[in-house]
Design a protein around this motif. Structure first.
Motif, short mmCIF file in Angstrom:
data_model
loop_
_atom_site.label_atom_id
_atom_site.label_comp_id
_atom_site.label_asym_id
_atom_site.label_seq_id
_atom_site.Cartn_x
_atom_site.Cartn_y
_atom_site.Cartn_z
N VAL A 166 8.04 20.34 2.00
CA VAL A 166 7.96 19.77 0.65
C VAL A 166 9.17 20.29 -0.11
N GLY A 170 12.00 14.09 -4.19
CA GLY A 170 10.85 13.30 -3.72
C GLY A 170 9.91 12.94 -4.85
N ALA A 171 10.19 13.46 -6.06
CA ALA A 171 9.39 13.08 -7.22
C ALA A 171 9.71 11.62 -7.58
N LEU A 172 8.66 10.84 -7.89
CA LEU A 172 8.82 9.41 -8.18
C LEU A 172 8.34 9.10 -9.59
N ASP A 175 4.69 9.66 -11.10
CA ASP A 175 4.02 10.85 -10.57
C ASP A 175 3.47 11.71 -11.70
N SER A 210 -0.65 14.15 -0.79
CA SER A 210 0.74 14.01 -0.41
C SER A 210 1.61 14.64 -1.51
N HIS A 212 4.80 15.27 -3.33
CA HIS A 212 6.09 14.56 -3.38
C HIS A 212 7.26 15.53 -3.55
N SER A 232 15.59 14.93 -7.49
CA SER A 232 14.86 13.67 -7.27
C SER A 232 15.46 12.51 -8.05
N THR A 274 4.71 17.55 -7.94
CA THR A 274 4.38 16.19 -8.39
C THR A 274 3.65 15.45 -7.28
N VAL A 275 2.70 14.63 -7.73
CA VAL A 275 1.87 13.83 -6.81
C VAL A 275 1.61 12.47 -7.46
N SER A 276 1.15 11.51 -6.68
CA SER A 276 0.76 10.21 -7.25
C SER A 276 -0.40 10.44 -8.21
#
Ligand code: ADP
Ligand code: MG
Length: 325
Positions: A166, A170-172, A175, A210, A212, A232, A274-276
């Motif tokens: 991790v 990868g943060a979107l 999130d 998951s 991120h 990210s 961070t996550v969805s």
């Protein structure tokens, strides 16, 4: 699996027993003592006592990190030596946690103040060893020097990855930004010497959702958040009222001052990730991970960060701790 690429422990002569004759030279007598304390590990066929350690982690990826601690910056002349050793390992375990990895082996570089003698060296090492035992980490090597200056200690930790690393990238947008534990006041209270690295939490989170992007909070939330944002290529909104402020921050201060402590003090060694939204809701619905988890903001498109307080947006600058050069 390609059998030639994977070393097998039976190919190595185990260097676990001390030679029968003690070494009278102080450096090597200390190293011999460390060997008796270091702890065996099934995936480390050769630890302290040779030119290198041999690690045999099976078919897994390794993560490796190093932190250097110096008197006057990370601890003082008055800090108990075992807590210095503990911190030197703990900050690395926190970095291992931030990748959602499992720590395996530690390598300790000591530059000892000559005036403090062998007892001091042992107390520093005992602080390392006690925390290493708690996390099943083997002290697998290091180096020992002395000089007329103050203590410098450097620790390298090797860990294994039970799944993908991790990273900070990868943060979107969309999130949820989440953090373990309350923040602030760590340096003033001494918590920076005694904190628990969030390894269990990170490994549990990896199983549940998951992840991120993730980082451990060493330089303050406001500063470390920007590492995730830059890596990210995203921006963020933070919800001021949602940030949990540690009881180490004086309760009689106005809220805005308390918030500044939580944003900028540093050395919290909590996890920022961070996550969805779906995964975030799942985490908030869980009874307990041992450490409380809060939703403190949201990732947005762009590259800047804002703090929302009393319904109003204000820019958030990345100021956090940085060593001056
Ligand atoms: P070399 O000269 O080959 O580097 P050293 O005499 O420095 O060997 O070290 C001998 C062994 O002791 C090595 O396995 C090294 O990793 C280990 N070692 C030395 N100092 C420490 C320490 N402070 N903590 C843990 N292991 C150590
Ligand atoms: Mg050496």
């Amino acid at each position: 699996m390609n059998s030639t690429a994977q070393p097998h422990s039976h190919l190595f002569h185990r260097v676990s027993t001390l030679p029968a004759t003690p070494d009278p030279r102080p450096e090597f007598a200390l190293i011999d003592w460390l060997r008796t304390q270091a702890g065996a590990h099934s995936e480390i066929p050769c630890g302290i006592g040779d030119d290198c350690a041999v690690l045999n982690p099976g078919n897994q990826q390794l993560v490796i990190c190093k932190d250097v601690l110096a008197e006057g910056t990370h601890f003082t002349a008055e800090t108990p030596p075992d807590l210095i050793g503990r911190k030197a390992l703990a900050v690395n375990l926190s970095d291992i946690a931030a990748m959602a990895a499992q720590p395996m082996a530690a390598f300790v570089g000591l530059v000892l103040p000559r005036s403090r003698g062998r007892a001091f060296a042992e107390r520093v090492s005992e602080g390392v060893l006690a925390l290493a035992r708690e996390w099943n980490v083997s002290l697998a090597g290091g180096d020992t020097n002395s000089w007329d200056g103050p203590l410098v200690i450097s620790v390298t930790v090797v860990g294994t990855l039970p799944g993908p690393a991790v990273t900070r990238a990868g943060a979107l947008p969309g999130d949820w930004i989440m953090v373990t534990g309350p923040l602030g006041g760590s340096l003033q209270s001494g918590r920076h010497l005694t904190f628990t690295p969030r390894i269990s939490e990170a490994l549990a989170l990896r199983e549940l959702v998951s992840l991120h992007a993730m980082i451990d909070l060493s330089d303050g939330l406001a500063g470390d958040l920007f590492h995730i944002l830059r890596a990210s290529s995203v921006g963020a909104k933070l919800f001021a009222e949602a940030i949990s402020i540690h009881s180490d921050v004086p309760a009689d201060l106005p809220f805005t001052d308390r918030l500044q402590h939580a944003l900028r003090d540093g050395e919290d060694f909590e996890l920022l990730f961070t996550v969805s939204p779906a995964d975030g809701s799942k985490l908030l619905a869980l009874p307990d991970l041992g450490t409380p988890i809060a939703r403190i903001g949201e990732i947005v498109a762009g590259s800047s960060a804002v703090l929302i307080m009393n319904g109003e947006e204000q820019p958030l600058s990345p100021a956090g701790y940085s060593h001056s050069l």
